[in-house]
Design a protein around this motif. Structure first.
Motif, PDB file in Angstrom:
ATOM      1  N   ARG A 117     -10.561 -18.525  -7.219  1.00  0.00           N
ATOM      2  CA  ARG A 117     -11.517 -18.726  -6.101  1.00  0.00           C
ATOM      3  C   ARG A 117     -11.344 -20.557  -6.239  1.00  0.00           C
ATOM      4  N   GLN A 118     -11.118 -21.472  -7.078  1.00  0.00           N
ATOM      5  CA  GLN A 118     -11.344 -22.907  -6.801  1.00  0.00           C
ATOM      6  C   GLN A 118     -10.080 -23.173  -6.399  1.00  0.00           C
ATOM      7  N   PHE A 119      -8.681 -22.860  -6.544  1.00  0.00           N
ATOM      8  CA  PHE A 119      -7.476 -23.458  -6.047  1.00  0.00           C
ATOM      9  C   PHE A 119      -7.397 -22.092  -4.494  1.00  0.00           C
ATOM     10  N   TYR A 120      -7.537 -21.453  -5.118  1.00  0.00           N
ATOM     11  CA  TYR A 120      -8.117 -21.460  -3.292  1.00  0.00           C
ATOM     12  C   TYR A 120      -8.406 -22.505  -2.279  1.00  0.00           C
ATOM     13  N   GLY A 121      -9.805 -22.334  -2.428  1.00  0.00           N
ATOM     14  CA  GLY A 121     -10.438 -23.136  -1.726  1.00  0.00           C
ATOM     15  C   GLY A 121      -9.765 -24.818  -2.048  1.00  0.00           C
ATOM     16  N   MET A 122      -9.186 -24.865  -3.028  1.00  0.00           N
ATOM     17  CA  MET A 122      -8.132 -26.401  -2.647  1.00  0.00           C
ATOM     18  C   MET A 122      -7.153 -25.965  -2.088  1.00  0.00           C
ATOM     19  N   SER A 123      -6.800 -24.978  -2.422  1.00  0.00           N
ATOM     20  CA  SER A 123      -5.269 -24.685  -0.431  1.00  0.00           C
ATOM     21  C   SER A 123      -5.580 -25.415   0.582  1.00  0.00           C
ATOM     22  N   ILE A 124      -6.528 -24.308   0.365  1.00  0.00           N
ATOM     23  CA  ILE A 124      -7.686 -24.277   1.697  1.00  0.00           C
ATOM     24  C   ILE A 124      -7.702 -25.914   2.093  1.00  0.00           C
ATOM     25  N   GLN A 125      -7.902 -26.384   1.760  1.00  0.00           N
ATOM     26  CA  GLN A 125      -8.746 -28.377   1.113  1.00  0.00           C
ATOM     27  C   GLN A 125      -7.225 -29.230   1.756  1.00  0.00           C
ATOM     28  N   TYR A 126      -6.311 -28.745   0.828  1.00  0.00           N
ATOM     29  CA  TYR A 126      -4.541 -29.034   0.760  1.00  0.00           C
ATOM     30  C   TYR A 126      -3.914 -28.757   2.704  1.00  0.00           C
ATOM     31  N   SER A 127      -4.162 -27.845   3.105  1.00  0.00           N
ATOM     32  CA  SER A 127      -3.375 -27.301   4.548  1.00  0.00           C
ATOM     33  C   SER A 127      -4.482 -27.653   5.387  1.00  0.00           C
ATOM     34  N   LEU A 128      -5.419 -28.203   5.421  1.00  0.00           N
ATOM     35  CA  LEU A 128      -6.612 -28.692   6.631  1.00  0.00           C
ATOM     36  C   LEU A 128      -5.922 -29.671   6.403  1.00  0.00           C
ATOM     37  N   THR A 129      -6.405 -30.425   5.599  1.00  0.00           N
ATOM     38  CA  THR A 129      -5.886 -31.982   5.072  1.00  0.00           C
ATOM     39  C   THR A 129      -4.846 -32.595   5.813  1.00  0.00           C
ATOM     40  N   ALA A 130      -3.396 -32.054   5.434  1.00  0.00           N
ATOM     41  CA  ALA A 130      -2.286 -31.760   5.985  1.00  0.00           C
ATOM     42  C   ALA A 130      -2.390 -31.609   7.403  1.00  0.00           C
ATOM     43  N   LEU A 131      -2.698 -31.047   7.783  1.00  0.00           N
ATOM     44  CA  LEU A 131      -3.301 -30.437   9.678  1.00  0.00           C
ATOM     45  C   LEU A 131      -3.279 -31.863  10.450  1.00  0.00           C
ATOM     46  N   THR A 132      -4.738 -32.336   9.800  1.00  0.00           N
ATOM     47  CA  THR A 132      -5.548 -33.088  10.295  1.00  0.00           C
ATOM     48  C   THR A 132      -4.929 -34.170  10.233  1.00  0.00           C
ATOM     49  N   SER A 133      -4.546 -34.392   9.526  1.00  0.00           N
ATOM     50  CA  SER A 133      -3.855 -36.108   8.939  1.00  0.00           C
ATOM     51  C   SER A 133      -2.560 -36.358  10.055  1.00  0.00           C
ATOM     52  N   TRP A 134      -2.129 -34.779  10.283  1.00  0.00           N
ATOM     53  CA  TRP A 134      -0.782 -35.002  11.023  1.00  0.00           C
ATOM     54  C   TRP A 134      -0.691 -35.000  12.409  1.00  0.00           C
TER      55      TRP A 134
END
Length: 227
Positions: A117-134
């Protein structure tokens, strides 16, 4: 700016992937110049996916673009995970070479449900960061994103009996776009709460087409990217 909501994941979205709506160009792991490491299921980090799309389709003076962009860094088994790098260093992806060894591997992660569950949350955080940063880096006043999930995560995360609701947001800098969808009564932000409107995917499709196919909508020209 963004308006968020939730809706059940339904089959009609797959029509676009099965040839009813034809693409002018298809990009995959073999034709985007990626020379970095594989991240478990994901052939490349989401950050590289956005960078490659921008490089190939959003050159200065480009014609209007409508695209579907599938992001995969948040796909099971969620390990190893990439981390963000400076956008001007993305290059051919080799900058990511050392990252898989710096993350826990999937075998270790899946020994414990709380770690999963922790790594799922981290993966969502990464994907959202990549999107919003882009989106921030691109700084395109005409960009419109239809940003959505396509299904609930594995039961190790969502539990048994989870419904099929997933979040969906429209992200844009164009006030005219948000004004035209004001009657939808969507909430602000990328994280809709439980009171957000819920409806089938085909209903959203029809609402979107009806709203932005009118004569008044022609002024809100934009490129659209979706998950």
């Amino acid at each position: 700016m963004a308006h968020g909501r939730r809706r059940p994941d339904r089959q009609p979205e797959l029509e676009a992937r099965h040839g009813l709506y034809h693409y002018d160009q298809l990009y995959n792991q073999f034709n985007v110049g990626y020379h970095g490491p594989k991240f478990s299921y994901s052939q490349m980090p989401d950050q590289y996916t956005f960078a490659a799309f921008q490089r190939n389709e959003l050159k200065p003076g480009h014609k209007p673009v409508m695209a579907e962009i599938d992001t995969t860094s948040s796909h099971l088994p969620w390990a190893p995970l990439p981390t963000m790098v400076p956008w001007d260093k993305v290059g051919n992806g080799s900058i990511f070479d050392s990252q898989p060894a710096q993350s826990e591997n999937s075998t270790t992660v899946w020994r414990n449900q709380s770690t999963v569950r922790q790594f799922y949350g981290m993966s969502i955080q990464y994907s959202l960061t990549a999107l919003t940063s882009w989106v921030t880096e691109l700084n395109d006043p005409n960009l419109v994103l239809i940003f959505m999930g396509d299904h609930q995560p594995h039961t190790a995360v969502s539990g048994s009996g989870a419904n099929h609701d997933v979040p969906i947001s429209i992200v844009t800098r164009a006030p005219s776009v948000l004004k035209q969808m004001s009657s939808w009564h969507w909430q602000n932000g990328l994280r809709p709460d439980l009171s957000a409107p819920v409806e089938p995917m085909d209903a959203f499709r029809n609402k979107f087409l009806n709203t932005f196919s009118s004569t008044s909508a022609q002024t809100a020209s934009a490129g659209t990217a979706g998950h």
